[in-house]
Design an enzyme around this catalytic site. Structure first.
Site, PDB file in Angstrom:
ATOM      1  N   ARG A  25      -3.311   5.846   4.112  1.00  0.00           N
ATOM      2  CA  ARG A  25      -4.675   6.025   4.624  1.00  0.00           C
ATOM      3  C   ARG A  25      -4.645   6.871   5.894  1.00  0.00           C
ATOM      4  NH1 ARG A  25      -9.641   4.293   3.550  1.00  0.00           N
ATOM      5  NH2 ARG A  25      -9.171   2.458   2.317  1.00  0.00           N
ATOM      6  N   ARG A  44      10.602   5.155   8.075  1.00  0.00           N
ATOM      7  CA  ARG A  44      10.224   4.086   7.148  1.00  0.00           C
ATOM      8  C   ARG A  44       8.914   4.381   6.411  1.00  0.00           C
ATOM      9  NH1 ARG A  44      12.336  -1.511   8.564  1.00  0.00           N
ATOM     10  NH2 ARG A  44      14.114  -1.050   9.873  1.00  0.00           N
ATOM     11  N   ASP A 204     -13.775  -7.750   1.163  1.00  0.00           N
ATOM     12  CA  ASP A 204     -14.013  -8.867   0.253  1.00  0.00           C
ATOM     13  C   ASP A 204     -14.606  -9.989   1.092  1.00  0.00           C
ATOM     14  OD1 ASP A 204     -10.856  -8.610   0.911  1.00  0.00           O
ATOM     15  OD2 ASP A 204     -11.502 -10.680   1.136  1.00  0.00           O
TER      16      ASP A 204
END
Ligand code: HPA
Length: 235
Positions: A25, A44, A204
């Site tokens: 993102r 990483r 959510d």
């Protein structure tokens, strides 16, 4: 000099950094906001970019999930790269009945079940609060929108293991939503005397499973949070 977790050189980061959890993102935000995004770190796979918005320097970098990961990256940005303000842009689970899927939450403060801030000053229940000026700038950019909420959240350590009845109790105390990073970020900002703010999209709702967002809706609603975060970053 690179740090254990960031390969950028001094000066590679702008004074303001947007920080989503997901490094992919971060890349999408950088590609959207910057004409010429410059990759400054990829240790990483935690991608970080720097570019300009309206001629103003800005960086964006992933934090990973959870308070330890967010703490490592925010600490290194403040300590080694002179970053002044970090604005987390992420998602939260809605808790309060006043917030709905797709809404935006500006986190003034973050309760937590994590021990990370407890370890800061022995004997003290640390208050993890946002920068007032960053929060004010984000709220001003919302122009009184009904879908933008300002208040407290809870930053939990567990995603899956939630004590029975705890979310309901938190909602009774007006807690707007749950994430997994903000309390630690606000603690790190206090440690370094710098600024931090979290702006979250409600992805959510813990007590209302009737609303499912399409990926298009997810992206559109995320834009509101991003707009407020950019306004705060450049304020
Ligand atoms: N819990 C923790 N973090 C989250 C959630 C959740 O339910 N939803 C989005 N981020």
């Amino acid at each position: 000099m690179p740090t254990p977790h960031i390969s950028a050189e001094p000066g590679d980061f702008a004074a303001a950094v947007l920080m989503p959890g997901d490094p992919k993102r971060a890349q999408r935000i950088a590609e959207q906001l910057f004409e010429e995004p410059r990759l400054v770190t990829d240790v990483r796979g935690m991608l970080g970019f720097t570019g300009e918005v309206g001629g103003r320097p800005l960086s964006v970098m992933g934090s990973g999930m959870g308070q330890p990961s967010a703490t490592i990256y925010s600490t290194e940005l403040y300590r080694f790269y002179g970053v002044q303000r970090i604005i987390r842009v992420g998602t939260c689970g809605g808790m309060s009945g006043s917030v709905h899927v797709g809404d935006t939450v500006v986190a003034l403060g973050a309760h937590t079940d994590s021990s990370m801030n407890q370890q800061r000053i022995p004997g003290i229940n640390f208050s993890a609060v946002a920068s007032f000026s960053l929060a004010s700038a984000a709220v001003a950019a919302a122009h009184g929108s009904d879908s933008v909420h300002v208040g407290t959240i809870i930053s939990r350590d567990h995603f899956y293991s939630v004590p029975e009845g705890q979310p309901r109790k938190l909602a009774d105390y007006g807690v707007l939503g749950v994430d997994m990073e903000t309390a630690a970020l606000y603690g790190v900002a206090a440690e370094f005397g710098r600024e931090a703010l979290t702006v979250l999209t409600v992805s959510d709702h813990l007590f209302d499973h009737s609303v499912e967002m399409s990926s298009q809706e997810r992206e559109t609603t995320f834009q509101t949070s991003l707009t407020l975060a950019v306004a705060a970053a450049l304020s």
